[in-house]
Design an enzyme around this catalytic site. Structure first.
Site, PDB file in Angstrom:
ATOM      1  N   LYS A 270      -2.366   7.009   1.627  1.00  0.00           N
ATOM      2  CA  LYS A 270      -2.079   7.076   3.119  1.00  0.00           C
ATOM      3  C   LYS A 270      -1.204   8.258   3.244  1.00  0.00           C
ATOM      4  CE  LYS A 270      -1.810   4.747   7.483  1.00  0.00           C
ATOM      5  NZ  LYS A 270      -2.799   5.679   8.196  1.00  0.00           N
TER       6      LYS A 270
ATOM      7  N   GLU B 118     -15.612   6.917   6.368  1.00  0.00           N
ATOM      8  CA  GLU B 118     -14.510   6.088   7.216  1.00  0.00           C
ATOM      9  C   GLU B 118     -14.245   7.143   8.421  1.00  0.00           C
ATOM     10  OE1 GLU B 118     -10.671   5.510   5.670  1.00  0.00           O
ATOM     11  OE2 GLU B 118     -10.510   7.527   4.798  1.00  0.00           O
TER      12      GLU B 118
ATOM     13  N   ARG C 221       0.861  -1.231   0.189  1.00  0.00           N
ATOM     14  CA  ARG C 221      -0.077   0.169  -0.149  1.00  0.00           C
ATOM     15  C   ARG C 221       0.870   1.237  -0.061  1.00  0.00           C
ATOM     16  NH1 ARG C 221      -4.410   0.582   4.723  1.00  0.00           N
ATOM     17  NH2 ARG C 221      -2.533   1.176   5.881  1.00  0.00           N
TER      18      ARG C 221
HETATM   19  N1  PMP Z   1      -8.677   4.972   7.634  1.00  0.00           N
HETATM   20  C1  PMP Z   1      -7.949   5.833   8.071  1.00  0.00           C
HETATM   21  C2  PMP Z   1      -8.034   7.168   7.273  1.00  0.00           C
HETATM   22  C3  PMP Z   1      -6.827   5.422   8.656  1.00  0.00           C
HETATM   23  O1  PMP Z   1      -5.778   6.392   8.847  1.00  0.00           O
HETATM   24  C4  PMP Z   1      -6.454   4.134   8.791  1.00  0.00           C
HETATM   25  C5  PMP Z   1      -5.357   3.822   9.685  1.00  0.00           C
HETATM   26  N2  PMP Z   1      -4.300   3.408   8.928  1.00  0.00           N
HETATM   27  C6  PMP Z   1      -7.548   3.298   8.675  1.00  0.00           C
HETATM   28  C7  PMP Z   1      -8.675   3.442   7.896  1.00  0.00           C
HETATM   29  C8  PMP Z   1      -7.506   1.925   8.902  1.00  0.00           C
HETATM   30  O2  PMP Z   1      -6.608   0.983   8.099  1.00  0.00           O
HETATM   31  P1  PMP Z   1      -5.653  -0.030   8.607  1.00  0.00           P
HETATM   32  O3  PMP Z   1      -6.442  -1.105   9.195  1.00  0.00           O
HETATM   33  O4  PMP Z   1      -4.726  -0.571   7.255  1.00  0.00           O
HETATM   34  O5  PMP Z   1      -4.533   0.504   9.646  1.00  0.00           O
END
Ligand code: PMP
Length: 290
Positions: free
Chosen positions: A151, A184, A52
C-alpha cells in the site's frame, strides 16, 4: 475542534503539522500508508493493518523508526487526544527528507505521521440500492513493477482509473490486470456471487490483500457460504448473480451495474445483504479498545 496530528513523535495542531518539501514521500510517492477505522471506541483490525504496513515497508526497504507497539500507542493516544469515538485513521510513513535525487540512502530517517478524523462514508442510498461502477481502461500495475500488495504512497495508477470513473459519473472503477483478468477497484476489493458461491480474485495477480476482504471471507465461512479465490474475466462480473466491494472506508457495498450492464436483479442480493449485516455487527464487537 482543535484536531491534533501525530508527527515524528509529537502531537501538533493541524495547522502546525508540516513536513519538508524535500520529503521523498512528496517528491516521489516513496512511502507506505494505512487507512484504519475506529468504531465506538474500538480500533478495527489494528494489528492486521500495522502488520501490512510493516510488510509493505520491508518490501520497499523502508525502515520504520518506531516499533509496532509504539505506533499502536500513538494511534490510540491520537484518538483520545482528538476525542473521537468513531474515526478514520491514516498512518503514513515516508522515506523522509532527502535531496532531489531518487537515492533513498540520502533520506536518513523516515517520516511518520498519523491523521485521525471523522469518516465520510458513501451515502446510505448506495448501501440500500447498490453502486454502479465501470471497468477502467487503465490496467492495474503489474506486480513486477509497483506491487499492488504494497500500500504505497504512489497511487497514480488508481487515480487514473478514478478519473475514468469520475468522467463516467460513477463512484468506483474496476481495474483489470495487464492480461485482462479482474483485479480490484481503485480503493476496494471486488467479490461476486455466482450460483451461491462467493468468489474474489487471488491477491497474487496484483490486488491488495484487503483487511475487509479477509474479514468478509471469514464471515462467509461462518455462514457456510462456499468460497473460492478464482481468476475472472469481465464477462464473469457482467453475468454474476451478485457483486459487491470491500474496503476500510466503503466497508461492504453492493454493486448493481457494471459498464451500464445490470448485475443479477439490479438490486443488492441476499448474500451481499447478509454479509453487510454480519460486517456491521463484527465492527461493533471486535477491536482494540481505548
Ligand atoms: N484495494 C486498494 C487499491 C485499496 O486502496 C484498498 C483500501 N485500503 C483496498 C483494496 C481495500 O483494502 P482494506 O479492506 O484493507 O481497506
Amino acid at each position: 475542534m482543535d484536531e491534533k496530528i501525530f508527527l515524528d513523535g509529537n502531537f501538533f495542531k493541524k495547522e502546525d503539522a508540516k513536513i519538508s518539501v524535500f520529503d521523498h514521500g512528496l517528491l516521489y510517492g516513496d512511502g507506505v500508508f494505512e487507512g484504519i477505522r475506529a468504531y465506538n471506541r474500538k480500533v478495527f483490525k489494528l494489528k492486521e493493518h500495522l502488520d501490512r504496513l510493516y510488510v509493505g515497508a520491508e518490501i520497499i526497504k523502508l525502515q520504520i523508526p518506531m516499533s509496532k507497539a509504539e505506533l499502536e500507542d500513538a494511534v490510540i493516544k491520537l484518538l483520545l487526544e482528538n476525542k473521537l469515538d468513531d474515526a478514520y485513521i491514516r498512518v503514513v510513513v515516508t522515506r523522509g527528507v532527502g535531496d532531489l535525487g531518487l537515492d533513498p540512502r540520502k533520506c536518513k530517517k523516515a517520516t511518520v505521521f498519523i491523521i485521525a478524523g471523522k469518516i465520510v462514508l458513501y451515502p446510505e442510498k448506495y448501501y440500500e440500492n447498490g453502486l454502479p461502477i465501470i471497468i477502467a481502461k487503465t490496467r492495474r500495475n503489474h506486480p513486477f513493477s509497483i506491487n499492488p500488495c504494497v500500500k504505497s504512497l504512489n497511487y497514480l495508477n488508481n487515480i487514473f482509473a478514478k478519473i475514468e470513473a469520475v468522467e463516467k459519473n460513477v463512484e468506483e472503477a474496476l481495474m483489470l490486470t495487464i492480461d485482462g483478468f479482474v483485479c480490484e477497484c481503485t480503493g476496494d476489493n471486488i467479490f461476486i456471487v455466482k450460483n451461491g458461491k462467493l468468489i474474489t480474485p487471488p491477491n497474487e495477480i496484483g490486488a491488495l490483500n484487503g483487511i475487509t476482504q479477509g474479514a468478509v471471507i471469514s464471515l462467509a465461512k461462518k455462514r457456510n457460504i462456499l468460497f473460492s479465490y478464482l481468476m475472472m474475466k469481465p464477462e464473469d462480473i457482467y453475468t454474476a448473480d451478485e457483486c459487491f466491494l470491500t474496503g476500510t472506508a466503503a466497508e461492504v457495498i453492493p454493486v448493481v451495474a457494471v459498464d451500464g450492464k445490470v448485475i443479477g436483479t439490479g438490486k443488492p442480493g441476499d448474500v451481499t445483504k447478509s454479509l453487510i449485516q454480519d460486517f456491521r455487527a463484527l465492527v461493533k464487537l471486535e477491536g482494540v479498545k481505548y
